[in-house]
Design an enzyme around this catalytic site. Structure first.
Site, mmCIF file in Angstrom:
data_model
loop_
_atom_site.group_PDB
_atom_site.id
_atom_site.type_symbol
_atom_site.label_atom_id
_atom_site.label_comp_id
_atom_site.label_asym_id
_atom_site.label_seq_id
_atom_site.Cartn_x
_atom_site.Cartn_y
_atom_site.Cartn_z
ATOM 1 N N SER A 15 0.858 -1.183 0.000
ATOM 2 C CA SER A 15 0.000 0.000 0.000
ATOM 3 C C SER A 15 0.898 1.237 0.000
ATOM 4 O O SER A 15 2.122 1.115 -0.020
ATOM 5 C CB SER A 15 -0.907 -0.027 1.223
ATOM 6 O OG SER A 15 -0.127 -0.140 2.384
ATOM 7 N N GLY A 356 -11.711 19.184 15.588
ATOM 8 C CA GLY A 356 -11.592 17.965 16.380
ATOM 9 C C GLY A 356 -12.875 17.658 17.117
ATOM 10 O O GLY A 356 -13.854 18.404 17.035
ATOM 11 N N CYS A 383 -13.413 25.366 12.985
ATOM 12 C CA CYS A 383 -14.453 24.512 13.547
ATOM 13 C C CYS A 383 -14.285 24.389 15.069
ATOM 14 O O CYS A 383 -14.552 25.348 15.773
ATOM 15 C CB CYS A 383 -14.487 23.172 12.834
ATOM 16 S SG CYS A 383 -16.142 22.457 12.871
ATOM 17 N N GLN A 387 -14.742 27.239 18.038
ATOM 18 C CA GLN A 387 -15.530 27.044 19.257
ATOM 19 C C GLN A 387 -14.660 27.294 20.488
ATOM 20 O O GLN A 387 -15.119 27.893 21.469
ATOM 21 C CB GLN A 387 -16.129 25.636 19.271
ATOM 22 C CG GLN A 387 -17.110 25.406 18.101
ATOM 23 C CD GLN A 387 -17.623 23.968 18.018
ATOM 24 O OE1 GLN A 387 -17.191 23.095 18.756
ATOM 25 N NE2 GLN A 387 -18.551 23.728 17.099
ATOM 26 N N ARG A 463 -21.526 19.250 14.918
ATOM 27 C CA ARG A 463 -22.851 19.171 15.553
ATOM 28 C C ARG A 463 -23.167 20.407 16.373
ATOM 29 O O ARG A 463 -24.311 20.753 16.582
ATOM 30 C CB ARG A 463 -22.893 18.001 16.537
ATOM 31 C CG ARG A 463 -22.851 16.658 15.887
ATOM 32 C CD ARG A 463 -22.987 15.525 16.894
ATOM 33 N NE ARG A 463 -22.421 14.334 16.317
ATOM 34 C CZ ARG A 463 -23.020 13.614 15.359
ATOM 35 N NH1 ARG A 463 -24.208 13.941 14.920
ATOM 36 N NH2 ARG A 463 -22.428 12.556 14.843
ATOM 37 N N HIS A 508 -15.218 24.642 7.360
ATOM 38 C CA HIS A 508 -13.881 24.105 7.054
ATOM 39 C C HIS A 508 -13.368 24.679 5.737
ATOM 40 O O HIS A 508 -13.567 24.059 4.680
ATOM 41 C CB HIS A 508 -13.950 22.579 6.923
ATOM 42 C CG HIS A 508 -14.154 21.869 8.217
ATOM 43 N ND1 HIS A 508 -13.108 21.396 8.980
ATOM 44 C CD2 HIS A 508 -15.279 21.552 8.885
ATOM 45 C CE1 HIS A 508 -13.576 20.809 10.058
ATOM 46 N NE2 HIS A 508 -14.893 20.889 10.034
ATOM 47 N N GLU A 510 -10.472 24.686 4.615
ATOM 48 C CA GLU A 510 -9.380 23.888 4.036
ATOM 49 C C GLU A 510 -9.844 22.963 2.917
ATOM 50 O O GLU A 510 -9.077 22.628 2.021
ATOM 51 C CB GLU A 510 -8.651 23.086 5.131
ATOM 52 C CG GLU A 510 -9.426 21.929 5.766
ATOM 53 C CD GLU A 510 -10.325 22.328 6.948
ATOM 54 O OE1 GLU A 510 -10.712 23.510 7.030
ATOM 55 O OE2 GLU A 510 -10.643 21.454 7.771
HETATM 56 N N1 GLN Z 1 -16.705 18.742 17.810
HETATM 57 C C1 GLN Z 1 -17.230 19.957 17.263
HETATM 58 C C2 GLN Z 1 -18.654 19.794 16.796
HETATM 59 O O1 GLN Z 1 -19.105 18.708 16.573
HETATM 60 C C3 GLN Z 1 -16.343 20.484 16.160
HETATM 61 C C4 GLN Z 1 -16.254 19.580 14.968
HETATM 62 C C5 GLN Z 1 -15.092 19.866 14.077
HETATM 63 O O2 GLN Z 1 -14.114 20.500 14.478
HETATM 64 N N2 GLN Z 1 -15.148 19.378 12.842
HETATM 65 O O3 GLN Z 1 -19.354 20.754 16.627
#
Ligand code: GLN
Length: 533
Positions: A15, A356, A383, A387, A463, A508, A510
């Site tokens: 791979s 994350g 993301c 937050q 979420r 996102h 990116e």
């Molecule tokens: N854990 C966070 C949420 O669900 C951020 C998700 C992320 O960084 N993609 O909202």
């Protein structure tokens, strides 16, 4: 208009030979010869999509405009081609079986025994042909995940065998192999390639082209030997040598004439000689930087660099755009605290807090945001990173006992909270806010200056959301929502005053950075970091 042509790419020996990059490079060359080309990835695992996978398993989960959670190779396809992909571009064994079982439950197989051949293979074949039948593509390249000989990928190989008969000269099989170099004897060894092709032949598949990954130039006589043993033309033995950057590979493949051989075998016109002007000027800037910046990527999956693939590539694009090399320092969020922040982050020109899930590493991310805010280091939160910026501001500037509901479900001030629709959801797979949503930017904001337009669309995968109950309080305290989804009122971008560059985005960016269109927020952030050198 000739029929859609299909190119299948399989892999043998080991791979990680770079099937995705070779596929994307061939697609790039065909595209620049005037053929509209798309790439599809077939993944042999049973997950319906990679959305439920931990990044340590297969790296980042790439998200398309239509909200599909997909293999990270689709990111390469988009970065090379600058053409969006969709759910149809990534099929897994799990999805194939799910579709077949759903049909069986509906009685669509009319009492037949449902079997791998023909039912699973028919489902695979129709997923492959779906892209060809929408009339958008002259060429569909299908990359088959895994290595020939794996039990998991057998139904895919069998489907290609059948399609070869059905499509005749409209299809082509490219097999990637490895030619190891034995230092002790100073020789390139062809036997693994011979065995791998024999394995394919056992399954009834004869490759038309062999792309041989090697650390050393493959001499003509070795190519002739491979050709003789593997029933391919000598010109169809292509060398794929290690490259300094993945972005060199299209040019290396052009030198090896992979595109010409493929086009001839498919019976297509050669088309114009690829100019690749934008591509070459990108490479020139990439390789001749005038400056350099150090950016810290704060994340908790940093042991596997593929976890943040699109972010890392976004910096390569934006660095080249700024004629500056971006040195990414991968910093584990679990190792940062207020005592060591200066030592770990003080030398950085910019700080990015990565996306994350879950509680692990949050304290370190909050400490990194605090450091960036107080020391006026350019900051970019994506993301979960955004937050964290909101939570840190609420705790340390507004003095609220606050957190995100994801991190502390009993917190007094949940400044980041679940959306109403998310509260009812029980299943984990495919249930986040996914895909492209519009956003309106505030006149004169950092985001507006970067994009140069006020209406944007970006991809999502989360979420939790900024809790609008606190929006006015944030604004009074100096953190402003400068990007809003006008349909739902959800906050998409936050910025703070009295800071040279501090921005957090719920989406996102990116996923949309490509060689031809580096992402404006990455360009802006690198510029800000450059000013902070
Ligand atoms: N854990 C966070 C949420 O669900 C951020 C998700 C992320 O960084 N993609 O909202």
């Amino acid at each position: 208009m000739p029929n859609t042509k299909y190119i299948f790419v399989t892999g043998g020996v080991t791979s990680s030979l770079g099937k995705g990059i070779v596929s994307a490079s061939l697609a790039k060359l065909l595209q620049s010869r005037g053929y509209s080309t798309t790439i599809q990835k077939l993944d042999p695992y049973i997950n319906v999509d990679p959305g439920t996978l931990n990044p340590y398993e297969h790296g980042e989960c790439f998200v398309t405009d239509d909200g599909a959670e997909t293999d990270l190779d689709l990111g390469h396809y988009e970065r090379f081609l600058s053409v969006p992909t969709s759910q149809a571009n990534n099929i897994t064994t799990g999805r194939v079986y799910q579709n077949v079982i759903n049909k069986e439950r509906k009685g669509e197989y009319l009492g037949k025994t449902v079997q791998i051949i023909p039912h699973i293979t028919d489902e695979i074949k129709s997923s492959i042909k779906l892209l060809g039948e929408n009339g958008n593509w002259d060429v569909v390249i299908t990359e088959i995940g895994g290595t020939v000989g794996d039990i998991e990928s057998l139904p895919y190989i069998e489907s290609v065998r059948q399609l070869r008969w059905e499509l005749g000269s409209d299809c082509l099989v490219i097999h990637l192999t490895l030619i190891p170099f034995l230092a002790a004897s100073g020789e390139l060894k062809t036997k693994p390639t011979q065995h791998s092709v024999k394995k394919l032949l056992e399954y009834g598949l004869q490759p038309d082209i062999l792309v041989c990954r090697a650390e050393h130039e493959i001499p003509r006589e070795v190519r002739n030997k491979i050709a003789r043993f593997c029933n391919v033309e000598p010109q169809a033995v292509i060398a794929s040598l290690d490259a300094k950057t993945i972005y060199d590979v299209p040019l290396l493949m052009m030198e090896e004439e992979l595109d010409k051989v493929a086009i001839r075998k498919l019976g297509l016109e050669l088309g114009e000689e690829p100019e690749l002007k934008t591509w070459k000027s990108f490479l020139k800037r990439l390789k001749n930087p005038k400056n350099s910046v150090k950016i810290g990527l704060i994340g908790k999956y940093i042991e596997l660099k593929d976890s943040y693939k699109s972010i890392a590539e976004g910096f390569i694009h934006a660095g080249a755009n700024n004629e500056c090399s971006v040195e990414l320092e991968w910093i584990h969020s679990e190792g940062i605290n207020s005592e060591n922040a200066q030592e770990k982050l003080g030398h950085l020109n910019g700080i990015l807090v990565a996306p994350g899930f879950g509680e692990r590493g949050i304290a370190g991310k909050l400490a990194a945001v605090k450091f960036a805010r107080e020391n006026k280091t350019p900051f970019f939160g994506i993301c979960l990173g955004m937050q964290c910026a909101v939570v840190e501001f609420a705790q340390n500037v507004m003095g609220l006992e606050s957190s995100s509901k994801e991190i502390n479900s009993d917190v007094k001030h949940p400044v980041i909270d679940l959306m109403e629709e998310q509260k009812k959801i029980r299943n984990m797979g495919g249930t986040m806010r996914l895909g492209a949503y519009p956003c309106s930017l505030e006149e004169g904001s950092i985001a507006h200056q970067a994009y140069g337009t006020r209406e944007i669309s970006e991809r999502h995968r989360h979420r939790y959301e900024f809790n609008n109950f606190y929006k006015d309080d944030f604004e009074k305290a100096g953190m402003k929502a400068t990007g809003i989804n006008s349909d739902t009122g959800l906050v998409e971008v936050v910025e703070i005053k009295d800071h040279p560059y501090f921005i957090g985005v719920q989406f996102h960016p990116e996923y949309k950075s490509t060689v031809a269109n580096p992402h404006p927020l990455f360009i802006g952030f690198v510029k800000a970091a450059l000013e902070n050198v």
